[in-house]
Design a protein around this motif. Structure first.
Motif, PDB file in Angstrom:
ATOM      1  N   GLU A  28       3.989   1.043   8.796  1.00 25.74           N
ATOM      2  CA  GLU A  28       2.575   0.904   9.157  1.00 25.74           C
ATOM      3  C   GLU A  28       1.879   2.266   9.214  1.00 25.74           C
ATOM      4  N   ASP A  29       2.539   3.260   9.842  1.00 27.18           N
ATOM      5  CA  ASP A  29       1.940   4.594   9.940  1.00 27.18           C
ATOM      6  C   ASP A  29       1.737   5.231   8.562  1.00 27.18           C
ATOM      7  N   LEU A  30       2.728   5.110   7.696  1.00 27.22           N
ATOM      8  CA  LEU A  30       2.611   5.681   6.350  1.00 27.22           C
ATOM      9  C   LEU A  30       1.541   4.943   5.541  1.00 27.22           C
ATOM     10  N   SER A  31       1.493   3.639   5.683  1.00 25.84           N
ATOM     11  CA  SER A  31       0.464   2.852   4.996  1.00 25.84           C
ATOM     12  C   SER A  31      -0.931   3.242   5.480  1.00 25.84           C
ATOM     13  N   ALA A  86      -1.739   6.100   6.662  1.00 26.18           N
ATOM     14  CA  ALA A  86      -2.017   7.436   6.134  1.00 26.18           C
ATOM     15  C   ALA A  86      -2.567   7.334   4.706  1.00 26.18           C
ATOM     16  N   VAL A  87      -1.998   6.432   3.908  1.00 28.01           N
ATOM     17  CA  VAL A  87      -2.523   6.209   2.553  1.00 28.01           C
ATOM     18  C   VAL A  87      -3.967   5.716   2.647  1.00 28.01           C
ATOM     19  N   GLU A  88      -4.207   4.777   3.559  1.00 23.16           N
ATOM     20  CA  GLU A  88      -5.572   4.256   3.720  1.00 23.16           C
ATOM     21  C   GLU A  88      -6.541   5.355   4.149  1.00 23.16           C
ATOM     22  N   ARG A  89      -6.104   6.260   5.034  1.00 24.12           N
ATOM     23  CA  ARG A  89      -6.982   7.365   5.448  1.00 24.12           C
ATOM     24  C   ARG A  89      -7.289   8.271   4.264  1.00 24.12           C
ATOM     25  N   LEU A  90      -6.316   8.462   3.381  1.00 26.39           N
ATOM     26  CA  LEU A  90      -6.559   9.259   2.178  1.00 26.39           C
ATOM     27  C   LEU A  90      -7.561   8.575   1.255  1.00 26.39           C
ATOM     28  N   CYS A  91      -7.691   7.260   1.394  1.00 27.72           N
ATOM     29  CA  CYS A  91      -8.669   6.485   0.617  1.00 27.72           C
ATOM     30  C   CYS A  91     -10.030   6.461   1.303  1.00 27.72           C
ATOM     31  N   GLY A  92     -10.114   6.997   2.518  1.00 25.66           N
ATOM     32  CA  GLY A  92     -11.378   6.989   3.252  1.00 25.66           C
ATOM     33  C   GLY A  92     -11.472   5.878   4.280  1.00 25.66           C
ATOM     34  N   TYR A  93     -10.454   5.020   4.369  1.00 27.69           N
ATOM     35  CA  TYR A  93     -10.434   3.965   5.377  1.00 27.69           C
ATOM     36  C   TYR A  93      -9.858   4.517   6.678  1.00 27.69           C
ATOM     37  N   ARG A  94     -10.115   3.780   7.764  1.00 30.05           N
ATOM     38  CA  ARG A  94      -9.517   4.081   9.068  1.00 30.05           C
ATOM     39  C   ARG A  94      -9.908   5.454   9.621  1.00 30.05           C
ATOM     40  N   LYS A  95     -10.992   5.995   9.129  1.00 29.67           N
ATOM     41  CA  LYS A  95     -11.547   7.214   9.711  1.00 29.67           C
ATOM     42  C   LYS A  95     -13.046   7.167   9.494  1.00 29.67           C
ATOM     43  N   LEU A  96     -13.746   7.843  10.327  1.00 28.71           N
ATOM     44  CA  LEU A  96     -15.198   7.852  10.215  1.00 28.71           C
ATOM     45  C   LEU A  96     -15.595   8.796   9.093  1.00 28.71           C
ATOM     46  N   THR A  97     -16.231   8.262   8.067  1.00 30.45           N
ATOM     47  CA  THR A  97     -16.586   9.065   6.895  1.00 30.45           C
ATOM     48  C   THR A  97     -18.096   9.299   6.783  1.00 30.45           C
ATOM     49  N   ILE A  98     -18.844   8.704   7.690  1.00 29.06           N
ATOM     50  CA  ILE A  98     -20.292   8.876   7.662  1.00 29.06           C
ATOM     51  C   ILE A  98     -20.783   9.172   9.069  1.00 29.06           C
ATOM     52  N   GLU A  99     -21.982   9.683   9.172  1.00 34.18           N
ATOM     53  CA  GLU A  99     -22.623   9.883  10.478  1.00 34.18           C
ATOM     54  C   GLU A  99     -24.095   9.573  10.349  1.00 34.18           C
ATOM     55  N   GLU A 100     -24.646   9.042  11.415  1.00 36.98           N
ATOM     56  CA  GLU A 100     -26.056   8.693  11.425  1.00 36.98           C
ATOM     57  C   GLU A 100     -26.896   9.954  11.488  1.00 36.98           C
ATOM     58  N   ILE A 125       0.847  -1.202   0.000  1.00 40.41           N
ATOM     59  CA  ILE A 125       0.000   0.000   0.000  1.00 40.41           C
ATOM     60  C   ILE A 125       0.876   1.244   0.000  1.00 40.41           C
ATOM     61  N   LEU A 126       1.939   1.240   0.802  1.00 42.47           N
ATOM     62  CA  LEU A 126       2.858   2.377   0.825  1.00 42.47           C
ATOM     63  C   LEU A 126       3.526   2.558  -0.530  1.00 42.47           C
ATOM     64  N   LEU A 127       3.999   1.485  -1.128  1.00 45.34           N
ATOM     65  CA  LEU A 127       4.643   1.590  -2.445  1.00 45.34           C
ATOM     66  C   LEU A 127       3.700   2.172  -3.488  1.00 45.34           C
ATOM     67  N   GLN A 128       2.443   1.784  -3.455  1.00 40.30           N
ATOM     68  CA  GLN A 128       1.470   2.276  -4.430  1.00 40.30           C
ATOM     69  C   GLN A 128       1.029   3.708  -4.143  1.00 40.30           C
ATOM     70  N   GLY A 129       1.005   4.080  -2.863  1.00 36.09           N
ATOM     71  CA  GLY A 129       0.478   5.385  -2.492  1.00 36.09           C
ATOM     72  C   GLY A 129       1.515   6.474  -2.298  1.00 36.09           C
TER      73      GLY A 129
END
Length: 130
Positions: A107-110, A112-126, A69-73
């Motif tokens: 792991e931290d940089l990877s 961070a790439v995932e967060r830029l993709c919308g993973y590992r953070k809350l992107t919706i709310e009820e 993921i880091l290599l790609q991002g």
């Protein structure tokens, strides 16, 4: 209800909404250990990945997913640069990354790439009915 759906569709068609496949977010991250060792900021520029690429990486790589993921991002530095490969003695870009960065940094940089993709953070709310 149908009128509300049409209004939502109209909103989603507005030109100011980016096509995320074409305009993936980027961010810059300072690697603390390397910055302290070199007495200058060592900053990686990372970019989010499109959905298909993330899914393919997750499915195909049981080991080293974070490295891949880091290599790609990673936009900058070019982690696939032959000069880095030669300096760190890595036979592959993945081995070069493992020789250059600590596991936690990878792991931290990877992540961070995932967060830029919308993973590992809350992107919706009820939405609660009032």
């Amino acid at each position: 209800m149908e009128e509300k759906q049409m209004d939502l569709v109209s909103l989603l068609l507005r030109p100011e909404l980016p096509n995320v496949q074409k305009e993936l977010p980027t961010a810059r991250y300072r690697v603390k250990r390397l910055s302290e060792l070199l007495d200058t900021d060592v900053v990686f520029t990372l970019k989010g990945l499109p959905y298909g690429k993330v899914q393919k990486l997750r499915e195909s790589m049981s080991d080293d997913v974070s490295v891949q993921i880091l290599l790609q991002g990673c936009v900058e530095p070019n982690l696939k640069d032959p000069v880095l490969k030669e300096h760190y003695g890595g036979a592959t870009p993945a081995e070069t990354v493992k020789a250059m960065l600590l596991p936690g940094e990878i792991e931290d940089l990877s992540r961070a790439v995932e967060r830029l993709c919308g993973y590992r953070k809350l992107t919706i709310e009820e939405v609660k009915n009032a």
